[in-house]
Design a protein around this motif. Sequence first.
Motif, PDB file in Angstrom:
ATOM      1  N   LEU A 295       1.194  -1.848   0.158  1.00 33.23           N
ATOM      2  CA  LEU A 295       0.344   0.178  -0.108  1.00 33.23           C
ATOM      3  C   LEU A 295       1.060   1.536   0.000  1.00 33.23           C
ATOM      4  O   LEU A 295       0.933   2.147  -0.328  1.00 33.23           O
ATOM      5  CB  LEU A 295      -0.758   0.332   1.508  1.00 33.23           C
ATOM      6  CG  LEU A 295      -2.817  -1.042   1.049  1.00 33.23           C
ATOM      7  CD1 LEU A 295      -2.929  -0.699   2.546  1.00 33.23           C
ATOM      8  CD2 LEU A 295      -3.097  -0.418   0.031  1.00 33.23           C
ATOM      9  N   LEU A 468      -4.917   4.451   8.158  1.00 37.74           N
ATOM     10  CA  LEU A 468      -5.786   4.943   6.706  1.00 37.74           C
ATOM     11  C   LEU A 468      -6.091   5.927   6.679  1.00 37.74           C
ATOM     12  O   LEU A 468      -5.710   6.441   5.484  1.00 37.74           O
ATOM     13  CB  LEU A 468      -7.047   4.494   7.674  1.00 37.74           C
ATOM     14  CG  LEU A 468      -7.056   2.101   7.306  1.00 37.74           C
ATOM     15  CD1 LEU A 468      -8.497   2.212   7.647  1.00 37.74           C
ATOM     16  CD2 LEU A 468      -6.961   1.995   5.896  1.00 37.74           C
ATOM     17  N   MET A 471      -2.746   7.751   4.514  1.00 38.70           N
ATOM     18  CA  MET A 471      -2.809   7.027   3.916  1.00 38.70           C
ATOM     19  C   MET A 471      -3.946   8.029   2.921  1.00 38.70           C
ATOM     20  O   MET A 471      -3.860   8.335   1.625  1.00 38.70           O
ATOM     21  CB  MET A 471      -3.090   5.288   3.323  1.00 38.70           C
ATOM     22  CG  MET A 471      -2.324   4.910   3.696  1.00 38.70           C
ATOM     23  SD  MET A 471      -2.972   2.560   3.873  1.00 38.70           S
ATOM     24  CE  MET A 471      -1.440   2.002   4.881  1.00 38.70           C
ATOM     25  N   ILE A 472      -5.323   8.411   3.074  1.00 37.98           N
ATOM     26  CA  ILE A 472      -5.838   8.949   2.277  1.00 37.98           C
ATOM     27  C   ILE A 472      -4.848  10.768   2.453  1.00 37.98           C
ATOM     28  O   ILE A 472      -5.243  11.450   1.314  1.00 37.98           O
ATOM     29  CB  ILE A 472      -7.183   8.887   3.337  1.00 37.98           C
ATOM     30  CG1 ILE A 472      -7.777   7.939   3.399  1.00 37.98           C
ATOM     31  CG2 ILE A 472      -8.277  10.236   3.173  1.00 37.98           C
ATOM     32  CD1 ILE A 472      -8.926   7.951   4.569  1.00 37.98           C
ATOM     33  N   SER A 490     -10.083   4.440  -4.679  1.00 42.07           N
ATOM     34  CA  SER A 490      -8.955   4.422  -3.758  1.00 42.07           C
ATOM     35  C   SER A 490      -8.909   4.869  -2.304  1.00 42.07           C
ATOM     36  O   SER A 490      -8.913   4.901  -1.173  1.00 42.07           O
ATOM     37  CB  SER A 490      -6.986   4.855  -4.001  1.00 42.07           C
ATOM     38  OG  SER A 490      -7.940   6.388  -4.634  1.00 42.07           O
ATOM     39  N   SER A 493     -12.561   3.113  -0.439  1.00 41.19           N
ATOM     40  CA  SER A 493     -11.922   2.393  -0.035  1.00 41.19           C
ATOM     41  C   SER A 493     -11.897   2.229   1.174  1.00 41.19           C
ATOM     42  O   SER A 493     -11.767   2.251   2.731  1.00 41.19           O
ATOM     43  CB  SER A 493     -11.177   0.943  -1.029  1.00 41.19           C
ATOM     44  OG  SER A 493     -10.615   2.573  -0.880  1.00 41.19           O
ATOM     45  N   ARG A 494     -10.246   3.925   1.452  1.00 42.50           N
ATOM     46  CA  ARG A 494      -9.557   4.298   2.807  1.00 42.50           C
ATOM     47  C   ARG A 494     -10.323   4.805   3.702  1.00 42.50           C
ATOM     48  O   ARG A 494     -10.730   3.886   5.052  1.00 42.50           O
ATOM     49  CB  ARG A 494      -8.728   4.783   2.366  1.00 42.50           C
ATOM     50  CG  ARG A 494      -6.958   3.870   1.878  1.00 42.50           C
ATOM     51  CD  ARG A 494      -6.425   4.990   0.886  1.00 42.50           C
ATOM     52  NE  ARG A 494      -5.021   4.194   0.705  1.00 42.50           N
ATOM     53  CZ  ARG A 494      -5.236   3.295  -0.604  1.00 42.50           C
ATOM     54  NH1 ARG A 494      -6.207   3.153  -0.986  1.00 42.50           N
ATOM     55  NH2 ARG A 494      -3.983   2.678  -1.147  1.00 42.50           N
ATOM     56  N   CYS A 497     -12.777   1.343   5.248  1.00 44.96           N
ATOM     57  CA  CYS A 497     -12.305   0.927   6.003  1.00 44.96           C
ATOM     58  C   CYS A 497     -12.002   1.598   7.599  1.00 44.96           C
ATOM     59  O   CYS A 497     -11.566   1.152   8.839  1.00 44.96           O
ATOM     60  CB  CYS A 497     -10.769   0.230   5.299  1.00 44.96           C
ATOM     61  SG  CYS A 497     -11.172  -0.114   4.608  1.00 44.96           S
ATOM     62  N   ILE A 534      -8.500  -3.066   0.068  1.00 40.80           N
ATOM     63  CA  ILE A 534      -8.164  -2.113  -0.555  1.00 40.80           C
ATOM     64  C   ILE A 534      -6.993  -2.235  -1.888  1.00 40.80           C
ATOM     65  O   ILE A 534      -7.136  -1.884  -2.573  1.00 40.80           O
ATOM     66  CB  ILE A 534      -7.130  -1.189   0.671  1.00 40.80           C
ATOM     67  CG1 ILE A 534      -8.307  -0.634   2.412  1.00 40.80           C
ATOM     68  CG2 ILE A 534      -6.413  -0.071  -0.295  1.00 40.80           C
ATOM     69  CD1 ILE A 534      -7.880  -0.126   3.277  1.00 40.80           C
ATOM     70  N   ASP A 538      -7.920  -1.033  -5.074  1.00 36.72           N
ATOM     71  CA  ASP A 538      -7.467  -0.285  -5.743  1.00 36.72           C
ATOM     72  C   ASP A 538      -6.587  -0.571  -7.159  1.00 36.72           C
ATOM     73  O   ASP A 538      -6.721  -0.208  -7.779  1.00 36.72           O
ATOM     74  CB  ASP A 538      -5.079  -0.217  -4.880  1.00 36.72           C
ATOM     75  CG  ASP A 538      -6.112   0.648  -4.453  1.00 36.72           C
ATOM     76  OD1 ASP A 538      -6.998   1.597  -4.154  1.00 36.72           O
ATOM     77  OD2 ASP A 538      -4.690   1.368  -2.957  1.00 36.72           O
TER      78      ASP A 538
END
Length: 632
Positions: A295, A468, A471-472, A490, A493-494, A497, A534, A538
């Motif tokens: 990821l 998470l 990551m976003i 993407s 989804s994050r 989650c 995820i 992706d």
Amino acid sequence: MATLIRGRSKSLGLQRQKKRQHHIVPWIENPCVGADEAELVFHQRHEANTVELFFDLFFVANLATFTSYHSVTGKRSMFAYIGFFAILWTTWFQVTLHDVRFARDTIYERVCKTVQFIVFVGFALVGSAFEPGDGKGNNTNFRILCYTLVLSRILFAVQYGVVLGFTAKKGYNKLLLPLGLNVLIYVIAAVIFGAMTPAFSSKTEYPKGIFSIWWIVMLLESMGSIAISSIWRMLSFKKTHIVERMALLTLIVIGEGAIGVTKTISRMMSKNGLDAEGCSLVICIILVLVFLWMLYFDNHPKGHYGTIRQQIWSVLHFPLHLAIVGVVEGSQQIALARYVIKQISKFDKELSEACRVNNLDGMDLQQSLNASVEYFQFSSKVESERWIPFIDDDLFRIGQNTDICSPANTRLATEYPEDISQLLYHTMSAVYASLGMKLDPKKAPVELAIRSWHTVYEYYWSSALILLACMIAMMYLIRKNKADIFDWVSLSSRGVCAIVAIIFLGLSKIQDAQFRLLESPAIVPIFAGILLLIIILDRLSAVFSNWRLRRSGEPIADDHEHGHGEHQDPKHEHAVDVNESRPTMSPSVSDYNPMPIMPSAVDSPQAYATPSLPHSNPVQTWGHYQPVNHTP
């Protein structure tokens, strides 16, 4: 063929006759050699050198040592872990901010690195007994930490002072103020850390809240360095290898989890061999490591995406790395919690069968329970060996009592007799201690275990949520082109989650629900499944976005730019001018003139005039080669 071999042998013979010129590492070099006049930034190289990688090993050694010495048994120990990680990370970050812009391979720089190695060895000494805020802290340990921080900040001030001197010598007058501010920041930090030392005198009690000064000062100095590089853009990290440095540290932080996996395997299966459930949990932990790597690096930035964005992206690595450590260590702790609960449940079942079902008594009951205890092999671990006398006393008293498990005593009882309850308690304590956890010998392991499991569950899902969220934010920061299906899927989804992580975190307030999750092997597989979902989304969204783009016929953006320490293919050594279809040489450090002067006549296009050719000829201007059209 023979002629070719003879020619090659002759050329090798001529080469051997030549004298080799040895590379001599200079004492010191001007960092302005790496100044890019065209982009107005400092950059010394496109990738990390060996001394930077060597320095990273000291970071991971500190982290691994501190993790092995500090078991998270409550919120106080968890905050101590976060606090020490912040000290390590911010010091590493300050070193990296200097190195990617100004450090060159010289004797001076190697001496500075040696001092930084000493600083991190000092951190390792402090980390073994770093317990701030518990009222029983080692004042000598805290003084050593203050001395170590003073040494590191004085070194930073000296390094920026050297850069300040060279830039003043070269005439970069506009950089004197920002570099001077950097020196001032580190001098003030060193003075504050030094002023904290008397508070940790062995004859006085330190005031409450004094530990927060460490982290406040480190936060302010980091914010100051980032602000200076944002205002004075020549001190920014554009064209440096800061992206690669962050990626390497991320890889090291994830890799530190691999060390923990080997320890977890040893703790869970070194005594009784392989266990299907234990193997499955270890595989899930390994999958978590692999998915974290995928990821991060599958969505790694390529090319420049904005000076301010790059700096924010770099700073976000602190919560990201902290979250990775929390997830990786939390996965291992949850797997161990499941192991302890399973072992105690097995022992409890054997107790119930011997006492309540078979109603054994006297020596028969003692021998049966002794066989159950022998299964755990407590004598093989130093940590659990100290519980053997307590267990032996319990077994002796059980063997001396009569009718302790008679039907009259056990038919309606909801609890075991006192002696058997003590045996169960001491056995559970020994099982938990046998995992190698660093526990306070004055505290009961059972209470510590229950409290630590609650804390581990909370910080595990908190770390997942922070991970998470980072990551976003990072995916948003590195996006340079118009958003497409991949971006929306993407990010969504994050986000979904992250909501799932919030739900699991909320279950910590429901004690029964939390304990049912802990006694099941489901937590780590659930999180591994979240990461896998995820990754799958992706990939599917990327494939669909590429298919739509090819169908649309719209121009495709080049997302594979050079720079940031990427290893470049030799066939891409030259960039191609799209309009002229002619090669243009990529600029190198040696092409730049660091002196802020106007171009001379030699630099003008007329100085390179050649007879007219069918195609344009390259002309050098300020270190670049640009096509020039000679047609009138």
